[in-house]
Design a protein around this motif. Sequence first.
Motif, PDB file in Angstrom:
ATOM      1  N   ILE A 137       0.859  -1.183   0.000  1.00 61.13           N
ATOM      2  CA  ILE A 137       0.000   0.000   0.000  1.00 61.13           C
ATOM      3  C   ILE A 137       0.897   1.235   0.000  1.00 61.13           C
ATOM      4  O   ILE A 137       1.138   1.838   1.046  1.00 61.13           O
ATOM      5  CB  ILE A 137      -0.929   0.014   1.237  1.00 61.13           C
TER       6      ILE A 137
ATOM      7  N   ALA B  23      -9.124  -0.022  -2.261  1.00 60.49           N
ATOM      8  CA  ALA B  23      -9.197  -1.453  -1.966  1.00 60.49           C
ATOM      9  C   ALA B  23     -10.477  -2.025  -2.553  1.00 60.49           C
ATOM     10  O   ALA B  23     -11.532  -1.407  -2.503  1.00 60.49           O
ATOM     11  CB  ALA B  23      -9.160  -1.680  -0.459  1.00 60.49           C
TER      12      ALA B  23
ATOM     13  N   ILE C 164     -15.017  -1.840   2.381  1.00 58.88           N
ATOM     14  CA  ILE C 164     -14.305  -2.029   1.113  1.00 58.88           C
ATOM     15  C   ILE C 164     -15.327  -2.117  -0.012  1.00 58.88           C
ATOM     16  O   ILE C 164     -16.232  -2.953   0.028  1.00 58.88           O
ATOM     17  CB  ILE C 164     -13.419  -3.279   1.193  1.00 58.88           C
TER      18      ILE C 164
ATOM     19  N   VAL D  21      -5.642  -3.733   6.072  1.00 55.01           N
ATOM     20  CA  VAL D  21      -5.815  -3.951   4.630  1.00 55.01           C
ATOM     21  C   VAL D  21      -4.677  -4.822   4.103  1.00 55.01           C
ATOM     22  O   VAL D  21      -4.887  -5.712   3.276  1.00 55.01           O
ATOM     23  CB  VAL D  21      -5.901  -2.605   3.866  1.00 55.01           C
TER      24      VAL D  21
ATOM     25  N   ILE E 215      -4.949  -8.192   1.998  1.00 59.07           N
ATOM     26  CA  ILE E 215      -4.213  -8.406   0.745  1.00 59.07           C
ATOM     27  C   ILE E 215      -3.418  -9.701   0.857  1.00 59.07           C
ATOM     28  O   ILE E 215      -3.449 -10.554  -0.028  1.00 59.07           O
ATOM     29  CB  ILE E 215      -3.262  -7.236   0.447  1.00 59.07           C
TER      30      ILE E 215
ATOM     31  N   VAL F 217      -8.366  -9.252  -0.810  1.00 62.11           N
ATOM     32  CA  VAL F 217      -8.544  -7.897  -1.303  1.00 62.11           C
ATOM     33  C   VAL F 217      -7.339  -7.542  -2.162  1.00 62.11           C
ATOM     34  O   VAL F 217      -6.252  -8.077  -1.967  1.00 62.11           O
ATOM     35  CB  VAL F 217      -8.648  -6.958  -0.070  1.00 62.11           C
TER      36      VAL F 217
ATOM     37  N   VAL G 286      -5.435  -3.935  -3.978  1.00 62.25           N
ATOM     38  CA  VAL G 286      -5.534  -2.486  -4.050  1.00 62.25           C
ATOM     39  C   VAL G 286      -5.115  -2.033  -5.437  1.00 62.25           C
ATOM     40  O   VAL G 286      -4.236  -2.619  -6.065  1.00 62.25           O
ATOM     41  CB  VAL G 286      -4.670  -1.773  -2.988  1.00 62.25           C
TER      42      VAL G 286
END
Lengths: 273, 176
Positions: free
Chosen positions: A168, A175, A201, A225, A229, A234, A236
């Motif tokens: 990130i 996201a 999200i 987050v 990931i 998830v 980004v």
Amino acid sequence: MALVGNLRDFALADFLYLIDRGYKTGSLQLNRQSAAATLYFEKGKLLYAAQAQERESLGEMLQRTGKLTPQQVQQAVQLQQTDGNQSLGTVLVEHDLITREDLQRHIQTHIEETVYSLFGWPDGEFCFNAGVKLDRDDVQSPVPLGVENLIMEGVRRVDEWGRIKDHIPNTDMIARFVDQPLEKAKSINLTPDEWRIFARINGKDSIKEVISRTGLSEFDVSRIVYGFISAGLVEVTRPRPPVPATGRAGAGAAAGAPKRSLVSRIINRIRGM
Amino acid sequence: MQTVKMVISGAVNAGKTQFIRAISEIEVVSTERKASDDTKLLKGETTVAMDFGRITISDDLVLHLFGTPGQKRFDFMWEILSEGMLGLIVLVDSTRPETFRETNRIIDFFTSQRDAPYVVAANKQDHENAWAPDELRLALRLPAHVKIVPCVATQKDSVKNVLLELLYVIMQRSAD
Ligand SMILES: Nc1nc2c(ncn2[C@@H]2O[C@H](COP(=O)(O)OP(=O)(O)O)[C@@H](O)[C@H]2O)c(=O)[nH]1
Ligand SMILES: [Mg+2]
């Protein structure tokens, strides 16, 4: 053939993701200074993990947690010596000193704790040998563990900004859920704060907006987050790239796609080389 | 005479020079930093390790290949190179996970600039410890729609194949 590298460059969470998504079987050897650990995976799940110099033996662990008395452990060790090459776990179960389920639960906890402690390594050589299988003892080997929860819990213990920034780089990133997270999401245990973020999200709001809505710190939101990931729930993305200035002759595909005929001429030429 | 460009990027040692050398019809023009250039660097004279190669397509069309490092300090190069660029190949040294982060930065930088076609070439697949393309996809977290093509930059056929894979992506986006 082995995958080699350093955890400094490729984090344990990233490796576990690779194992999970790549449906890998093999052994992962980790070395850092005088410490060493080995993890065994089968079809993307963790089968076993142990540090080379375990702080305590299985007997000691069961004794510490009150599962066995010192006398029972001693008895089992003696039986083990007379029985030949049976593992302590097998002896314990066969002589009804512990149930199979209890034993497995303890070993499982121990495996999880071992992996969590490895998340604390800032660096360390890794070497993954595909195809290597655990020489397993049926009594002692617990059910294969899905790695998503291990990743989430491991990442909860990560406090290095650097690792998080790798995924990130800034809070303008957006996201969104990966295409098929649902099956996995079902098996993941989230803390209330993680849920708060998870529920926000939407593939539209930037991390920055999530931070301001949840009132959590930038670090906490980013780390959570990052956990999503790492667990493969998830991804980004950046906000859409700026639309390039129009009118510039041939300024890249976005400003005007090349002609089909031109592309096929190049293809033909290169095929013939 | 029309000129189109393809850009080959990747971390140091990914194989950019080798890649262009394998396919270019002219001797590759490289501005490599030699050991003796280190003194220049110390004096603050920055050198840019660039490569240039060429493939003549026809009498009136020529393809230029530019190899460029992905370092941040060469950002200014992108502006120049992306003019008239058909697409980009990002080379990754499949044997060196320590360069994956840099590779991602390059992809990230590139995709943040413009929405142009690119493929990732998993180079040095002839090495025993090379990460396979599938493994690299997971390691680099490449989205499913981005192609990752196995590559051995020392072999012309392999380089041709990477170029063709990029061209197929470009073709899908081409206009009539
Ligand atoms: N075995 C092998 N070596 C390669 C390959 N591609 C490049 N190399 C070697 O890797 C080193 C770095 O390549 P180079 O083209 O100079 O990388 P650059 O810094 O990206 O321009 C050189 O020694 C090349 O010969 C490959 O596919 N296989
Ligand atoms: Mg070079």
